[in-house]
Design a protein around this motif. Structure first.
Motif, PDB file in Angstrom:
ATOM      1  N   PHE A 185      -1.914   1.619  -9.567  1.00  0.00           N
ATOM      2  CA  PHE A 185      -1.212   2.882  -9.767  1.00  0.00           C
ATOM      3  C   PHE A 185      -1.839   4.010  -8.937  1.00  0.00           C
ATOM      4  CE2 PHE A 185      -0.130   6.713 -12.320  1.00  0.00           C
ATOM      5  CZ  PHE A 185       1.244   6.593 -12.291  1.00  0.00           C
ATOM      6  N   VAL A 186      -3.133   3.925  -8.695  1.00  0.00           N
ATOM      7  CA  VAL A 186      -3.820   4.913  -7.868  1.00  0.00           C
ATOM      8  C   VAL A 186      -3.735   4.532  -6.390  1.00  0.00           C
ATOM      9  CG1 VAL A 186      -6.073   5.931  -7.334  1.00  0.00           C
ATOM     10  CG2 VAL A 186      -5.368   5.650  -9.705  1.00  0.00           C
ATOM     11  N   ALA A 187      -3.942   3.258  -6.080  1.00  0.00           N
ATOM     12  CA  ALA A 187      -4.031   2.827  -4.683  1.00  0.00           C
ATOM     13  C   ALA A 187      -2.708   2.967  -3.927  1.00  0.00           C
ATOM     14  CB  ALA A 187      -4.524   1.387  -4.614  1.00  0.00           C
ATOM     15  N   ILE A 188      -1.619   2.560  -4.538  1.00  0.00           N
ATOM     16  CA  ILE A 188      -0.335   2.552  -3.826  1.00  0.00           C
ATOM     17  C   ILE A 188       0.111   3.962  -3.430  1.00  0.00           C
ATOM     18  CG2 ILE A 188       2.130   1.981  -4.043  1.00  0.00           C
ATOM     19  CD1 ILE A 188       1.179  -0.517  -5.667  1.00  0.00           C
ATOM     20  N   PRO A 189       0.170   4.930  -4.354  1.00  0.00           N
ATOM     21  CA  PRO A 189       0.543   6.293  -3.927  1.00  0.00           C
ATOM     22  C   PRO A 189      -0.476   6.901  -2.962  1.00  0.00           C
ATOM     23  CG  PRO A 189       0.703   6.100  -6.309  1.00  0.00           C
ATOM     24  CD  PRO A 189       0.059   4.849  -5.811  1.00  0.00           C
TER      25      PRO A 189
END
Length: 158
Positions: free
Chosen positions: A126-130
């Motif tokens: 959830f943090v890495a993709i955006p």
């Protein structure tokens, strides 16, 4: 009595992932807000002293700190992914430890560790993709600014 130790993943792994998300969001907002200001500053600087021999060097001097901040977004996205994987491993380990402590195969004993594994995996992604999308977006904005500023040597801005 349950062993409470360093490997209690949800507490510290999730906290680190959330900290990285806040850091990346702050970096995104900072770079996003500073790009128009840098463009105007470069334009004024170009109009006052448009020496072509030093323009590329001056441009690099202004844009390098922004590129450095952007690279942190990319690195922190990778770290978030790795922390999510670490949480997964810790959660699975917790699940098997619970099964061993219970002495029997029980869904109740297994569920807590699996929940931990899934939550940290989801948080990491959830943090890495955006973060990676934000990094690519700002990187292209920065490259566009650099190309535009270099084109001023051929067609000066008004």
């Amino acid at each position: 009595m349950k062993d409470i130790g360093f490997l209690q993943g949800l507490d510290w792994v999730s906290s680190l992932i959330i900290l990285l998300s806040v850091w990346n969001l702050g970096t995104f907002i900072h770079v996003w807000s500073i790009l128009p200001k840098r463009k105007e500053s470069l334009k004024q600087n170009f109009l006052t002293e448009n020496n072509p021999s030093i323009w590329e060097e001056k441009l690099s001097e202004v844009l390098f700190p922004i590129e450095t901040k952007l690279s942190w977004m990319k690195h922190l996205a990778g770290i978030s992914t790795m922390l999510g994987l670490l949480g997964t491993v810790l959660g699975i380990s917790e699940a098997f430890s619970s099964l061993q402590a219970a002495g029997t195969v029980s869904l109740d004993a297994f569920a807590g560790g699996i929940k931990l594994a899934l939550v940290t995996t989801i948080l990491g992604l959830f943090v890495a993709i955006p973060s990676l999308f934000g990094f690519q977006f700002l990187k292209h904005r920065l490259l566009d600014l650099e190309r535009e500023a270099l084109s001023w040597l051929k067609i000066p801005p008004r």
